[in-house]
Design an enzyme around this catalytic site. Structure first.
Site, PDB file in Angstrom:
ATOM      1  CG  HIS A  30      -1.964   1.079   1.134  1.00 36.31           C
ATOM      2  ND1 HIS A  30      -2.752   1.266   0.014  1.00 36.31           N
ATOM      3  CD2 HIS A  30      -2.317   2.051   2.008  1.00 36.31           C
ATOM      4  CE1 HIS A  30      -3.546   2.306   0.222  1.00 36.31           C
ATOM      5  NE2 HIS A  30      -3.297   2.800   1.419  1.00 36.31           N
ATOM      6  CG  HIS A  42      -3.433   6.391   2.233  1.00 37.52           C
ATOM      7  ND1 HIS A  42      -4.121   5.257   2.562  1.00 37.52           N
ATOM      8  CD2 HIS A  42      -3.508   7.202   3.325  1.00 37.52           C
ATOM      9  CE1 HIS A  42      -4.589   5.353   3.804  1.00 37.52           C
ATOM     10  NE2 HIS A  42      -4.234   6.519   4.282  1.00 37.52           N
ATOM     11  CB  CYS A 143      -2.451   2.682  -3.368  1.00 36.11           C
ATOM     12  SG  CYS A 143      -1.763   1.011  -3.311  1.00 36.11           S
TER      13      CYS A 143
END
Ligand code: ZN
Length: 239
Positions: A30, A42, A143
């Protein structure tokens, strides 16, 4: 910083850093942009379906107010919400080609990044925009694409072809290196089969791993590792 690991301590974080963490099964990471003390912008899945049951288990964060059930797309959270209990790493830019091949996918780029204020400014603009970063797509708009876009102004989908060919090159390099280990192992444990196996592998593999590295060093403009000797020394220290 090591050739292989980008792991950092949170006290070493700098505003505008592209950071990431590996999730449980390690094939997924991530990514986000560290914008200021304990704040990360994010990009999360925009599609609510299929995740509702899992998300229900996580309570609203008492520190930053992040509610995984409500906030989707581009979000701003505390560092702990971003990490979800996993370790912190910093993404590298302007990595030399041969070093890129030695690194796990999704940890670095050969691209040049803009200065930290530009990254923070892009992340903030997307956070405040009605459209955010568009619809989430694991392969084409995820992401990592978001964080790379914030750092460089370029969208990864434009680079998907080079990313695929790099993945093939890494596979080839790993195969070359590991086939030597395999032959050593077979020579000891199954010597009758060794010659046959070696012939087959020699047919499959044309370039030894070291030659690939040497060619990449020549191709690379970065003078950090000018000679094969220096690279060998680095590899001996880091691998
Ligand atoms: Zn939080």
């Amino acid at each position: 910083m090591g050739l292989i690991s980008n792991r950092i301590h949170r006290s070493n974080l700098q505003e505008g850093d592209h950071i990431y963490s590996f999730r449980k099964w390690k094939s997924y990471s991530h990514h986000g942009i560290f914008v200021e003390a304990d704040k990360v912008i994010h990009y999360t899945k925009t599609n609510k379906e299929g995740t509702a049951n899992k998300l229900r288990r996580k309570p609203v964060c008492k520190n930053c107010g992040y509610d995984r059930k409500v906030h989707r797309g581009v979000v701003i959270t505390c560092l702990d919400c971003f990490l979800s209990g996993y370790e912190l790493y910093r993404f590298d830019y302007q990595v030399p080609y041969h070093q890129f091949l030695l690194k796990r996918s999704g940890t670095c780029s050969t691209g040049r990044c803009d200065d930290p204020p530009a990254a923070i400014s892009r992340a903030t603009a997307l956070l405040n925009s009605d459209h955010g970063f568009g619809d989430y797509n694991l392969l084409e708009n995820n992401c990592e694409c978001f964080a790379i876009y914030c750092k460089t102004g370029k969208h990864m989908s434009e680079q998907s072809c080079s990313a695929k060919s790099t993945a093939r090159a890494v596979a080839q390099a790993i195969l070359d290196q590991n086939s030597g280990r395999l032959l050593d192992d077979v020579r000891v444990h199954d010597p009758d089969n060794y010659t046959n196996l070696k012939e087959k592998i020699d047919q499959l593999i044309t370039l030894p791993f070291k030659e690939i590295i040497a060619i990449l060093i020549k191709l690379n403009k970065n003078e950090e590792f000018e000679t094969m000797e220096e690279t060998k020394n680095h590899l001996a220290q880091e691998v």
